[in-house]
Write a protein that holds these residues in place. Structure first.
Motif, short mmCIF file in Angstrom:
data_model
loop_
_atom_site.label_atom_id
_atom_site.label_comp_id
_atom_site.label_asym_id
_atom_site.label_seq_id
_atom_site.Cartn_x
_atom_site.Cartn_y
_atom_site.Cartn_z
N PHE A 11 47.50 51.72 58.98
CA PHE A 11 47.35 52.66 59.97
C PHE A 11 45.69 53.08 59.84
O PHE A 11 45.44 53.55 58.44
CB PHE A 11 48.24 53.76 59.66
N THR A 12 45.10 53.03 60.59
CA THR A 12 43.63 53.31 60.76
C THR A 12 43.22 54.19 61.74
O THR A 12 43.82 54.51 62.82
CB THR A 12 42.61 52.05 60.78
N SER A 13 42.25 55.18 61.39
CA SER A 13 41.70 55.83 62.37
C SER A 13 40.08 56.26 62.08
O SER A 13 39.81 56.41 61.04
CB SER A 13 42.45 57.35 62.25
N SER A 14 39.40 56.47 63.32
CA SER A 14 38.10 56.54 62.99
C SER A 14 37.61 58.13 63.23
O SER A 14 36.47 58.91 63.17
CB SER A 14 37.08 55.96 63.89
N THR A 15 38.89 59.20 63.33
CA THR A 15 38.82 60.66 63.37
C THR A 15 38.82 61.12 62.00
O THR A 15 39.70 60.88 61.26
CB THR A 15 39.82 61.22 64.36
N THR A 16 38.01 62.39 61.60
CA THR A 16 37.93 62.89 60.43
C THR A 16 39.47 63.39 60.31
O THR A 16 40.27 64.05 61.00
CB THR A 16 36.96 63.95 60.42
N GLU A 17 39.99 63.23 58.73
CA GLU A 17 41.05 63.62 58.20
C GLU A 17 42.20 63.12 59.00
O GLU A 17 43.50 63.60 59.02
CB GLU A 17 41.23 65.37 58.40
N LYS A 18 42.20 61.86 59.65
CA LYS A 18 43.21 61.12 60.26
C LYS A 18 43.01 59.68 59.48
O LYS A 18 42.00 59.31 58.90
CB LYS A 18 42.81 61.14 61.64
N PRO A 19 44.16 58.92 59.53
CA PRO A 19 45.56 59.30 60.30
C PRO A 19 46.33 60.17 59.45
O PRO A 19 46.22 60.08 58.29
CB PRO A 19 45.95 57.82 60.42
N LEU A 20 47.18 60.87 60.15
CA LEU A 20 48.08 61.75 59.36
C LEU A 20 49.50 61.02 59.64
O LEU A 20 49.90 60.77 60.86
CB LEU A 20 48.17 63.19 60.56
N PHE A 21 50.12 60.80 58.50
CA PHE A 21 51.54 60.29 58.79
C PHE A 21 52.66 61.47 58.28
O PHE A 21 52.61 61.92 57.34
CB PHE A 21 51.60 59.08 57.51
N GLU A 22 53.41 61.38 59.24
CA GLU A 22 54.45 62.52 59.43
C GLU A 22 55.96 61.77 59.42
O GLU A 22 56.10 60.73 60.14
CB GLU A 22 54.31 63.47 60.69
N VAL A 23 56.73 62.36 58.67
CA VAL A 23 58.25 62.01 58.71
C VAL A 23 58.87 63.27 59.02
O VAL A 23 59.03 64.35 58.28
CB VAL A 23 58.68 61.57 57.14
N VAL A 24 59.48 63.33 60.15
CA VAL A 24 59.86 64.68 60.68
C VAL A 24 61.45 64.74 60.97
O VAL A 24 62.17 63.35 61.63
CB VAL A 24 59.42 65.14 62.09
N ASN A 25 62.15 65.59 60.47
CA ASN A 25 63.57 65.78 60.77
C ASN A 25 63.75 66.93 61.68
O ASN A 25 63.33 68.03 61.54
CB ASN A 25 64.47 66.11 59.44
N ALA A 26 64.07 66.49 63.02
CA ALA A 26 64.06 67.25 63.91
C ALA A 26 65.51 68.06 64.40
O ALA A 26 65.87 68.91 65.31
CB ALA A 26 63.77 66.67 65.25
N THR A 27 66.38 67.84 63.45
CA THR A 27 67.75 68.09 63.54
C THR A 27 67.72 69.84 63.20
O THR A 27 67.18 70.17 62.26
CB THR A 27 68.72 67.69 62.78
N ASN A 28 68.53 70.76 63.80
CA ASN A 28 68.63 72.15 63.39
C ASN A 28 69.44 72.34 62.45
O ASN A 28 70.66 72.78 62.59
CB ASN A 28 69.02 72.83 64.84
N ASP A 29 69.25 72.10 61.16
CA ASP A 29 69.77 72.49 59.83
C ASP A 29 68.90 72.51 58.72
O ASP A 29 67.59 72.53 59.02
CB ASP A 29 70.92 70.88 59.66
N ALA A 30 69.37 72.69 57.52
CA ALA A 30 68.85 73.18 56.35
C ALA A 30 68.15 71.97 55.55
O ALA A 30 67.56 72.17 54.44
CB ALA A 30 69.57 73.95 55.52
N THR A 31 68.27 70.72 55.92
CA THR A 31 68.05 69.62 55.37
C THR A 31 66.65 68.90 55.74
O THR A 31 66.23 69.25 56.96
CB THR A 31 69.11 68.41 55.35
N SER A 50 63.56 65.63 55.75
CA SER A 50 63.43 64.29 55.92
C SER A 50 63.23 63.75 54.50
O SER A 50 62.89 64.32 53.38
CB SER A 50 62.51 63.67 56.73
N HIS A 51 63.39 62.33 54.41
CA HIS A 51 63.07 61.57 53.18
C HIS A 51 62.15 60.45 53.25
O HIS A 51 61.87 59.83 54.17
CB HIS A 51 64.41 60.81 52.69
N LEU A 52 61.39 60.25 52.34
CA LEU A 52 60.44 59.17 52.04
C LEU A 52 60.97 58.44 50.75
O LEU A 52 60.88 58.83 49.77
CB LEU A 52 58.91 59.44 51.84
#
Length: 199
Positions: free
Chosen positions: A73-93, A95-97
């Motif tokens: 993953f590459t980007s020419s923007t400062t402080e990028k790229p941003l790699f996110e792993v998001v759990n969008a479920t409405n619970d207390a848990t 995500s995992h990497l």
């Protein structure tokens, strides 16, 4: 109904669905475009390019598998790229990497490396050099009695290589684990010890 091929030198405009039961053979450098020429899929005999101005969405109900020796993953923007792993479920848990070493279809063995996170940046000679790593090793691979070792290493000035500075070895329980620090430990506040200190 066409039982043989159709050669078209201009364009084909279709205002309804186009159902294709065979292959579409594209010439090198030709594009499938959307809206304008800035969103397209093109390819050659050895590769495919997907180009989009803003976003690319991949949606799968169960899983998405990518089989490649390297994913960059590459980007020419400062402080990028941003790699996110998001759990969008409405619970207390959360995500995992997961970094996994499955050894193909073979059994695991002692000293297998489960995974390593490397930290690289350029040195003064413009070499993209490793400056740190986090590694987990299977110290004991016996089923139902597994033991792991986590190490944190950093580059040291003797040769610029990675030296292990922190080692955490699992014991029979968490309370029986061992943490070893290779260098000095500087503490700016107090230290609470519930066991013994051996000097």
């Amino acid at each position: 109904d066409v039982s043989a091929g159709v050669d078209v030198t201009g364009s084909i405009t279709c205002s309804v669905d186009l159902d294709i039961e065979g292959d579409i053979d594209m010439a090198t450098g030709k594009k499938l475009t959307w809206v304008d020429d800035n969103q397209y899929i093109s390819g050659t005999a050895t590769g495919i390019t997907i180009e989009t101005d803003d976003t690319l969405a991949l949606n799968a109900d169960t899983s998405l598998t990518m089989d490649a020796p390297s994913v960059i993953f590459t980007s020419s923007t400062t402080e990028k790229p941003l790699f996110e792993v998001v759990n969008a479920t409405n619970d207390a848990t959360g995500s995992h990497l997961r970094l996994a070493n499955k050894r193909g279809t073979n059994n695991g063995a002692n000293s297998d490396v489960a995974g390593t996170i490397d930290f690289f940046t350029n040195d003064a000679a413009q070499n993209n050099q490793s400056f740190g790593e986090i590694k987990v090793v299977a110290t004991a691979a016996t089923s139902d009695s597994e033991q792991g070792t986590m190490t944190i290493g950093i580059a040291c000035t003797d040769d610029g290589g990675i030296d292990t500075v922190l080692t955490i070895v699992g014991g029979a329980t968490g309370a029986g684990s061992t943490t070893t620090i290779a260098g000095n430990l500087d503490v700016s506040a107090g230290v609470d010890v519930t066991g013994s200190i051996t000097c």
